[in-house]
Write a protein that holds these residues in place. Structure first.
Motif, PDB file in Angstrom:
ATOM      1  N   PHE A 122       0.808  -1.209   0.000  1.00 14.88           N
ATOM      2  CA  PHE A 122       0.000   0.000   0.000  1.00 14.88           C
ATOM      3  C   PHE A 122       0.850   1.272   0.000  1.00 14.88           C
ATOM      4  O   PHE A 122       0.402   2.318  -0.452  1.00 14.88           O
ATOM      5  CB  PHE A 122      -0.932   0.010   1.218  1.00 14.88           C
ATOM      6  N   ARG A 123       2.070   1.189   0.493  1.00 15.50           N
ATOM      7  CA  ARG A 123       2.930   2.373   0.589  1.00 15.50           C
ATOM      8  C   ARG A 123       4.026   2.316  -0.483  1.00 15.50           C
ATOM      9  O   ARG A 123       5.195   2.475  -0.200  1.00 15.50           O
ATOM     10  CB  ARG A 123       3.524   2.468   1.989  1.00 15.50           C
ATOM     11  N   PRO A 129      10.513   3.697   6.554  1.00 16.12           N
ATOM     12  CA  PRO A 129      11.118   2.419   6.964  1.00 16.12           C
ATOM     13  C   PRO A 129      10.125   1.266   7.051  1.00 16.12           C
ATOM     14  O   PRO A 129      10.526   0.123   7.204  1.00 16.12           O
ATOM     15  CB  PRO A 129      11.693   2.745   8.346  1.00 16.12           C
ATOM     16  N   GLY A 130       8.820   1.545   6.976  1.00 15.80           N
ATOM     17  CA  GLY A 130       7.831   0.486   7.137  1.00 15.80           C
ATOM     18  C   GLY A 130       6.881   0.393   5.959  1.00 15.80           C
ATOM     19  O   GLY A 130       6.605   1.387   5.285  1.00 15.80           O
ATOM     20  N   THR A 131       6.399  -0.820   5.686  1.00 19.44           N
ATOM     21  CA  THR A 131       5.404  -1.040   4.643  1.00 19.44           C
ATOM     22  C   THR A 131       4.302  -1.935   5.187  1.00 19.44           C
ATOM     23  O   THR A 131       4.509  -2.718   6.122  1.00 19.44           O
ATOM     24  CB  THR A 131       6.021  -1.710   3.395  1.00 19.44           C
ATOM     25  N   ILE A 182       3.308  -6.712   7.847  1.00 17.92           N
ATOM     26  CA  ILE A 182       4.087  -5.487   7.916  1.00 17.92           C
ATOM     27  C   ILE A 182       5.557  -5.850   7.739  1.00 17.92           C
ATOM     28  O   ILE A 182       5.981  -6.956   8.070  1.00 17.92           O
ATOM     29  CB  ILE A 182       3.879  -4.734   9.245  1.00 17.92           C
ATOM     30  N   ARG A 183       6.319  -4.910   7.198  1.00 18.39           N
ATOM     31  CA  ARG A 183       7.738  -5.120   6.976  1.00 18.39           C
ATOM     32  C   ARG A 183       8.475  -3.819   7.297  1.00 18.39           C
ATOM     33  O   ARG A 183       8.035  -2.738   6.872  1.00 18.39           O
ATOM     34  CB  ARG A 183       7.985  -5.537   5.529  1.00 18.39           C
ATOM     35  N   LYS A 188      19.600  -0.346   5.686  1.00 15.48           N
ATOM     36  CA  LYS A 188      19.693  -0.277   4.226  1.00 15.48           C
ATOM     37  C   LYS A 188      18.700  -1.247   3.586  1.00 15.48           C
ATOM     38  O   LYS A 188      17.509  -1.055   3.692  1.00 15.48           O
ATOM     39  CB  LYS A 188      21.132  -0.521   3.780  1.00 15.48           C
ATOM     40  N   ASP A 189      19.193  -2.317   2.933  1.00 14.25           N
ATOM     41  CA  ASP A 189      18.305  -3.259   2.239  1.00 14.25           C
ATOM     42  C   ASP A 189      17.969  -4.494   3.068  1.00 14.25           C
ATOM     43  O   ASP A 189      17.415  -5.467   2.544  1.00 14.25           O
ATOM     44  CB  ASP A 189      18.940  -3.690   0.912  1.00 14.25           C
ATOM     45  N   LEU A 190      18.297  -4.476   4.345  1.00  8.24           N
ATOM     46  CA  LEU A 190      17.961  -5.580   5.244  1.00  8.24           C
ATOM     47  C   LEU A 190      16.654  -5.257   5.964  1.00  8.24           C
ATOM     48  O   LEU A 190      16.506  -4.185   6.555  1.00  8.24           O
ATOM     49  CB  LEU A 190      19.081  -5.789   6.259  1.00  8.24           C
ATOM     50  N   MET A 191      15.693  -6.202   5.909  1.00  8.25           N
ATOM     51  CA  MET A 191      14.354  -5.970   6.461  1.00  8.25           C
ATOM     52  C   MET A 191      13.897  -7.170   7.287  1.00  8.25           C
ATOM     53  O   MET A 191      14.442  -8.263   7.175  1.00  8.25           O
ATOM     54  CB  MET A 191      13.351  -5.714   5.330  1.00  8.25           C
TER      55      MET A 191
END
Length: 251
Positions: A122-123, A129-131, A182-183, A188-191
């Protein structure tokens, strides 16, 4: 005389028409061009924005606290515009558990499973930092299992039969999952992220003497809810758009 006069009139008419067209062409060439408008791109991220690889940690952690069954999986996602994420999840499932209030031990052999589907973010135009996302999956698996340590009591004869077994059972299953999660970015590219899944069992093959209690990839057959907790890393495929606007001439 009349003919000569008519010719002179025709020549004069064409001279006037030619002069008029010439003046109009000069006016057109000299007129300032109409202002150009700028159209903003819909997406801040490129079409191929990255490959995201994930590993689920939920089952390994649950096993540390005594759970004797679980799914162990990795995922691969194609990031498109940071909005759509076609996803492939692959893993193995196993079980060696005596279900609560049951009179047997269920041993599910290690078996492969697959899920395919898509996530929607959605974002998608946010740099935050969150999706938050929702998704859909289709899962399938073929597997084998044994049912051991079966205890049968006969109140009439007051007899108890122990250590009966049904072995070498084969089954296959298909199911659908609707999920939301949620993520968040760790660095950086680590989630990392949580996902809650609601599952519908489409079909599971039963045998003459048994039914599968645990399905690799699906989990406990009697439960319709599932949870995954995963670590992700994004491998970039394209450069982020610098948000330059596309110039489109005004009609």
């Amino acid at each position: 005389m009349l003919k000569k006069r008519n010719n002179l009139l025709l020549i004069g008419f064409w001279l006037i028409v030619s002069a008029t067209f010439a003046q109009q062409q000069q006016a057109t060439d000299a007129a300032p061009r109409k202002k150009e408008i700028k159209k903003e791109s819909k997406y801040k991220f490129p079409l191929l924005n990255g490959l995201v690889v994930g590993v689920d940690l939920y089952s390994p952690v649950a096993n540390l606290f005594g759970q004797k069954y679980g799914n162990y999986e990795a995922s691969l996602e194609l990031n498109m515009y940071n909005r759509f994420f076609p996803t492939w999840e692959i893993g193995i499932g196993r079980a060696d558990n005596k279900p609560e209030d049951m009179n047997f031990t269920y041993v599910g052999k290690v078996a492969l499973y697959n899920r395919i589907g898509v996530n929607y973010n959605f974002r998608y135009n946010s740099d935050g930092p969150g999706t938050f996302f929702i998704g859909l999956r289709y899962g399938f698996s073929s597997f084998k299992y044994d049912i051991t340590d079966i205890t049968i009591e006969s109140p009439y004869w007051e007899t108890k039969y122990d250590n009966l077994s049904i072995t070498g059972q084969k089954s296959r299953a298909q199911w659908i999952e609707v999920l939301g999660g949620i993520r968040v970015r760790l660095y950086k590219d680590l989630m990392m992220g949580w996902t809650i899944r609601y599952k519908w069992l489409i079909k599971a093959k039963d045998n003459a003497d048994s039914s599968p209690w645990f399905i690799p990839g699906y989990g406990n057959r009697g439960s319709s809810l599932g949870i995954t907790y995963s670590i992700y890393y994004k491998f970039p495929l394209g450069k982020k758009k610098n948000n330059k606007e596309n110039i489109v001439p005004k009609k």
